[in-house]
Design an enzyme around this catalytic site. Sequence first.
Site, PDB file in Angstrom:
ATOM      1  N   SER A  30       0.762  -1.385  -0.089  1.00 47.84           N
ATOM      2  CA  SER A  30       0.119   0.083  -0.003  1.00 47.84           C
ATOM      3  C   SER A  30       0.869   1.277  -0.056  1.00 47.84           C
ATOM      4  CB  SER A  30      -0.887   0.129   1.250  1.00 47.84           C
ATOM      5  OG  SER A  30      -1.995  -0.841   1.086  1.00 47.84           O
ATOM      6  N   HIS A  61      -3.009   1.238  -4.682  1.00 46.82           N
ATOM      7  CA  HIS A  61      -2.858   0.078  -5.396  1.00 46.82           C
ATOM      8  C   HIS A  61      -3.182   0.219  -6.768  1.00 46.82           C
ATOM      9  CE1 HIS A  61      -1.546  -2.767  -2.187  1.00 46.82           C
ATOM     10  NE2 HIS A  61      -2.394  -1.933  -1.408  1.00 46.82           N
ATOM     11  N   HIS A  83      -5.911  -8.378  -1.945  1.00 47.60           N
ATOM     12  CA  HIS A  83      -6.184  -8.765  -0.498  1.00 47.60           C
ATOM     13  C   HIS A  83      -7.264  -9.741  -0.267  1.00 47.60           C
ATOM     14  CE1 HIS A  83      -4.350  -4.815  -0.699  1.00 47.60           C
ATOM     15  NE2 HIS A  83      -3.310  -5.238   0.135  1.00 47.60           N
ATOM     16  N   TYR A  85      -9.550  -9.484   1.874  1.00 48.73           N
ATOM     17  CA  TYR A  85     -11.023  -8.641   2.162  1.00 48.73           C
ATOM     18  C   TYR A  85     -11.495  -7.846   1.055  1.00 48.73           C
ATOM     19  CZ  TYR A  85      -7.496  -4.622   1.946  1.00 48.73           C
ATOM     20  OH  TYR A  85      -6.569  -3.626   1.535  1.00 48.73           O
ATOM     21  N   GLU A  86     -10.994  -7.723  -0.145  1.00 47.48           N
ATOM     22  CA  GLU A  86     -11.583  -7.430  -1.440  1.00 47.48           C
ATOM     23  C   GLU A  86     -12.585  -8.312  -1.816  1.00 47.48           C
ATOM     24  OE1 GLU A  86      -8.698  -5.049  -3.908  1.00 47.48           O
ATOM     25  OE2 GLU A  86      -7.117  -6.460  -2.545  1.00 47.48           O
ATOM     26  N   ALA A 113       2.843  -2.686   3.757  1.00 46.37           N
ATOM     27  CA  ALA A 113       2.596  -1.507   4.788  1.00 46.37           C
ATOM     28  C   ALA A 113       2.126  -2.363   6.050  1.00 46.37           C
ATOM     29  CB  ALA A 113       1.612  -0.473   4.447  1.00 46.37           C
ATOM     30  N   MET A 216      -2.425  -7.142   6.348  1.00 41.81           N
ATOM     31  CA  MET A 216      -3.209  -7.856   5.812  1.00 41.81           C
ATOM     32  C   MET A 216      -2.996  -8.606   4.530  1.00 41.81           C
ATOM     33  SD  MET A 216      -6.241  -4.887   6.400  1.00 41.81           S
ATOM     34  CE  MET A 216      -6.265  -3.937   7.805  1.00 41.81           C
ATOM     35  N   SER A 217      -1.914  -8.653   4.388  1.00 40.58           N
ATOM     36  CA  SER A 217      -1.133  -9.433   2.921  1.00 40.58           C
ATOM     37  C   SER A 217       0.101 -10.178   3.268  1.00 40.58           C
ATOM     38  CB  SER A 217      -0.996  -8.120   2.104  1.00 40.58           C
ATOM     39  OG  SER A 217       0.179  -7.435   2.507  1.00 40.58           O
ATOM     40  N   ASN A 240       2.324   2.802  10.890  1.00 42.50           N
ATOM     41  CA  ASN A 240       1.551   3.293  11.908  1.00 42.50           C
ATOM     42  C   ASN A 240       1.893   2.428  13.003  1.00 42.50           C
ATOM     43  OD1 ASN A 240       0.006   1.395  10.108  1.00 42.50           O
ATOM     44  ND2 ASN A 240      -1.119   1.205  12.138  1.00 42.50           N
ATOM     45  N   HIS A 254      -6.013   4.548   7.029  1.00 44.24           N
ATOM     46  CA  HIS A 254      -5.408   4.142   5.860  1.00 44.24           C
ATOM     47  C   HIS A 254      -4.521   5.468   5.288  1.00 44.24           C
ATOM     48  CE1 HIS A 254      -4.532   1.669   2.430  1.00 44.24           C
ATOM     49  NE2 HIS A 254      -5.242   2.506   1.534  1.00 44.24           N
TER      50      HIS A 254
END
Length: 285
Positions: A30, A61, A83, A85-86, A113, A216-217, A240, A254
């Site tokens: 990301s 992306h 990902h 979640y998509e 990230a 998440m990846s 973060n 994000h």
Amino acid sequence: IPTYEECKNTAAWLLDQQPFRPLLGIVCGSGLGGLADLLKDQKVMSYSEIPHFPQSTVQGHAGKLVFGSLKGTPCVCMQGRFHLYEGHHIQKITFPMKIFKLMGVETVILTNAAGGLNQEYNVGDIMIIKDHINLPGFAGINPLMGPNDERFGLRFPAMSDAYDRELQQLAEKVAIDLGYKEFIRRGVYCTLTGPSFETIAECRMLSMIGADAVGMSTVHEVIAARHCGMRVFAFSLITNQAVMDYDTDMKATHDEVLQTGKDRAHQLEALVATMVPLIKQSKTH
Ligand SMILES: O=P(O)(O)O[C@H]1O[C@H](CO)[C@@H](O)[C@H]1O
Ligand SMILES: Nc1nc2[nH]cnc2c(=O)[nH]1
């Protein structure tokens, strides 16, 4: 779920469109799509024009596959990854790894990230991934679920050596030579499915089980890449700090993730650009 023949077709189609025979694959996390700018003599394709390729839906992306040469090494770079979640099937998320393999890629560099769980980490740190925790795997989510295609790899591949140790050392050396000693780390990345960020209790739990960063990846791509025998190097940009206390208003966004990516773009690009020519490939080019 893409079949072997569909994978072969996509790989052949891509090799047909452009002159590069990539030995190195790069996946941009990301906000880290700037890594693609390292490639010279670019040939760029939108995911939408590539047969069987999924589409990118996340800000940061771009959804482009970039071929080109990085200091003499022929590369392919995913500017945009997929990902869970998509809503993509897990085998669509790992589809590009199979395409890399079928195009002749030997080594994959993955970036992401991530939120920093380790209390010693700061925003902007670059963490070389030495190991991962596939937390969704504990609940039956693994990209190798289902029939195994021996043409790609073993039914039961080892993952204790997923992250190439030589490449970890090389990255650390290069980082120190570049003057990045203060912000280069080596740690364990844990993936969750997202898209919600973690609760405070979840961050505390992840830290206790040995994770230094959370995202998440990456993990599913790494499992697929190792399954088909490619060398893997991966790093997280700590974009973060994971929230671990109840007495703070801090929260993950994000926007902050993308902003940290922008702030560190230059150093990440220098790290990759310096490393790549030092990675030995078995084929000559
Ligand atoms: O892992 P990459 O693709 O870098 O993206 C990370 O950043 C996004 C959250 O800000 C999530 O998609 C997370 O996985
Ligand atoms: N799960 C997760 N993914 C991220 N990607 C970037 N930052 C984070 C984070 O704090 N948590």
